[in-house]
Design a protein around this motif. Structure first.
Motif, PDB file in Angstrom:
ATOM      1  N   ILE A  84      39.182  26.737  43.012  1.00 50.26           N
ATOM      2  CA  ILE A  84      38.715  27.129  44.487  1.00 50.26           C
ATOM      3  C   ILE A  84      37.526  27.523  44.368  1.00 50.26           C
ATOM      4  N   LEU A  85      36.762  27.909  43.260  1.00 52.24           N
ATOM      5  CA  LEU A  85      35.355  28.236  43.117  1.00 52.24           C
ATOM      6  C   LEU A  85      34.782  26.732  43.215  1.00 52.24           C
ATOM      7  N   ASN A  86      35.342  25.844  42.761  1.00 56.02           N
ATOM      8  CA  ASN A  86      34.733  24.277  42.814  1.00 56.02           C
ATOM      9  C   ASN A  86      34.995  23.868  43.984  1.00 56.02           C
ATOM     10  N   LEU A  87      35.922  23.837  44.839  1.00 60.12           N
ATOM     11  CA  LEU A  87      35.916  23.652  46.162  1.00 60.12           C
ATOM     12  C   LEU A  87      35.245  24.189  47.254  1.00 60.12           C
ATOM     13  N   GLU A  88      35.117  25.639  47.102  1.00 59.81           N
ATOM     14  CA  GLU A  88      34.074  26.184  47.671  1.00 59.81           C
ATOM     15  C   GLU A  88      32.509  25.791  47.828  1.00 59.81           C
ATOM     16  N   LYS A  89      32.001  24.949  46.600  1.00 64.57           N
ATOM     17  CA  LYS A  89      30.779  24.198  46.079  1.00 64.57           C
ATOM     18  C   LYS A  89      30.800  23.452  47.281  1.00 64.57           C
ATOM     19  N   TYR A  90      31.895  22.550  47.588  1.00 66.47           N
ATOM     20  CA  TYR A  90      31.963  21.352  48.394  1.00 66.47           C
ATOM     21  C   TYR A  90      32.271  21.913  49.846  1.00 66.47           C
ATOM     22  N   GLU A  91      32.177  23.198  50.190  1.00 63.97           N
ATOM     23  CA  GLU A  91      32.714  23.561  51.509  1.00 63.97           C
ATOM     24  C   GLU A  91      34.019  23.174  52.132  1.00 63.97           C
ATOM     25  N   VAL A  92      35.165  23.107  51.271  1.00 69.81           N
ATOM     26  CA  VAL A  92      36.471  22.747  51.453  1.00 69.81           C
ATOM     27  C   VAL A  92      37.265  24.159  51.868  1.00 69.81           C
ATOM     28  N   ILE A  93      36.881  24.956  51.001  1.00 74.38           N
ATOM     29  CA  ILE A  93      37.712  26.357  50.875  1.00 74.38           C
ATOM     30  C   ILE A  93      36.619  27.295  50.830  1.00 74.38           C
ATOM     31  N   LYS A  94      36.699  28.338  51.511  1.00 77.54           N
ATOM     32  CA  LYS A  94      35.693  29.300  51.328  1.00 77.54           C
ATOM     33  C   LYS A  94      36.698  30.773  50.969  1.00 77.54           C
TER      34      LYS A  94
ATOM     35  N   LEU B 214      48.820  32.054  46.505  1.00 79.24           N
ATOM     36  CA  LEU B 214      48.842  30.668  46.283  1.00 79.24           C
ATOM     37  C   LEU B 214      49.156  30.106  44.918  1.00 79.24           C
ATOM     38  N   ALA B 215      48.593  31.054  44.010  1.00 76.90           N
ATOM     39  CA  ALA B 215      48.972  30.432  42.636  1.00 76.90           C
ATOM     40  C   ALA B 215      50.614  30.564  42.102  1.00 76.90           C
ATOM     41  N   ASN B 216      51.134  31.765  42.854  1.00 72.74           N
ATOM     42  CA  ASN B 216      52.438  31.942  42.561  1.00 72.74           C
ATOM     43  C   ASN B 216      53.278  30.766  43.258  1.00 72.74           C
ATOM     44  N   ARG B 217      52.833  30.425  44.380  1.00 73.37           N
ATOM     45  CA  ARG B 217      53.582  29.629  45.332  1.00 73.37           C
ATOM     46  C   ARG B 217      53.554  27.913  44.708  1.00 73.37           C
ATOM     47  N   ILE B 218      52.435  27.506  44.180  1.00 71.08           N
ATOM     48  CA  ILE B 218      52.050  26.389  43.636  1.00 71.08           C
ATOM     49  C   ILE B 218      52.615  26.182  42.283  1.00 71.08           C
ATOM     50  N   GLY B 219      52.862  27.405  41.529  1.00 72.32           N
ATOM     51  CA  GLY B 219      53.194  27.017  40.205  1.00 72.32           C
ATOM     52  C   GLY B 219      52.121  26.836  39.255  1.00 72.32           C
ATOM     53  N   TYR B 220      50.915  27.466  39.316  1.00 68.58           N
ATOM     54  CA  TYR B 220      49.803  27.511  38.347  1.00 68.58           C
ATOM     55  C   TYR B 220      49.022  28.790  38.157  1.00 68.58           C
ATOM     56  N   ALA B 221      48.512  29.041  37.121  1.00 65.97           N
ATOM     57  CA  ALA B 221      48.037  30.241  36.613  1.00 65.97           C
ATOM     58  C   ALA B 221      46.972  30.693  37.636  1.00 65.97           C
ATOM     59  N   TYR B 222      46.847  31.948  37.872  1.00 69.26           N
ATOM     60  CA  TYR B 222      45.886  32.391  38.848  1.00 69.26           C
ATOM     61  C   TYR B 222      44.311  32.005  38.419  1.00 69.26           C
ATOM     62  N   SER B 223      44.086  32.074  37.310  1.00 68.04           N
ATOM     63  CA  SER B 223      42.683  31.665  36.642  1.00 68.04           C
ATOM     64  C   SER B 223      42.610  30.170  37.007  1.00 68.04           C
ATOM     65  N   ALA B 224      43.381  29.537  36.905  1.00 67.72           N
ATOM     66  CA  ALA B 224      43.243  28.058  37.078  1.00 67.72           C
ATOM     67  C   ALA B 224      42.913  27.779  38.692  1.00 67.72           C
ATOM     68  N   VAL B 225      43.647  28.426  39.401  1.00 70.95           N
ATOM     69  CA  VAL B 225      43.791  28.206  40.865  1.00 70.95           C
ATOM     70  C   VAL B 225      42.259  28.713  41.310  1.00 70.95           C
TER      71      VAL B 225
ATOM     72  N   ASP C 140      48.384  22.712  50.246  1.00 72.34           N
ATOM     73  CA  ASP C 140      49.302  24.139  50.424  1.00 72.34           C
ATOM     74  C   ASP C 140      48.609  25.465  50.761  1.00 72.34           C
ATOM     75  N   ALA C 141      47.227  25.554  50.635  1.00 67.84           N
ATOM     76  CA  ALA C 141      46.698  26.685  51.052  1.00 67.84           C
ATOM     77  C   ALA C 141      46.692  27.037  52.657  1.00 67.84           C
ATOM     78  N   LYS C 142      46.982  28.308  52.710  1.00 65.08           N
ATOM     79  CA  LYS C 142      47.095  28.902  54.123  1.00 65.08           C
ATOM     80  C   LYS C 142      46.012  29.607  54.493  1.00 65.08           C
TER      81      LYS C 142
ATOM     82  N   VAL D 194      40.323  28.492  54.924  1.00 62.99           N
ATOM     83  CA  VAL D 194      40.248  26.757  54.855  1.00 62.99           C
ATOM     84  C   VAL D 194      39.318  26.058  55.967  1.00 62.99           C
ATOM     85  N   ASN D 195      38.456  25.455  55.583  1.00 66.20           N
ATOM     86  CA  ASN D 195      37.371  24.889  56.403  1.00 66.20           C
ATOM     87  C   ASN D 195      37.937  23.441  56.557  1.00 66.20           C
TER      88      ASN D 195
END
Length: 68
Positions: free
Chosen positions: A39-49, A24-35, A14-16, A61-62
């Protein structure tokens, strides 16, 4: 802790481009801190910057093998 879970799947699906993490956190229904944490973890894998613009964190989005 695995990289793929329910939150991660929703973030990848769902990331745009240019969207804030809070939006994004509001739209997918999860807490900002969790998202933000996943996202920090996904940034390590170069999925999202994260692009930091002042006090706003914007998603870039990469398109890589995970999307295929």
């Amino acid at each position: 802790m695995g990289i793929v879970n329910e939150i991660t799947i929703k973030i990848i699906k769902d990331a745009k481009e240019g969207e804030s993490i809070r939006s994004l956190a509001n739209r997918i229904g999860y807490a900002y801190s969790a998202v933000y944490n996943w996202i920090l973890n996904l940034e390590k894998y170069e999925v999202i910057k994260i692009i930091r613009k002042g006090n706003r964190n914007v998603i870039k989005v990469n398109k890589n093998l995970i999307y295929k």
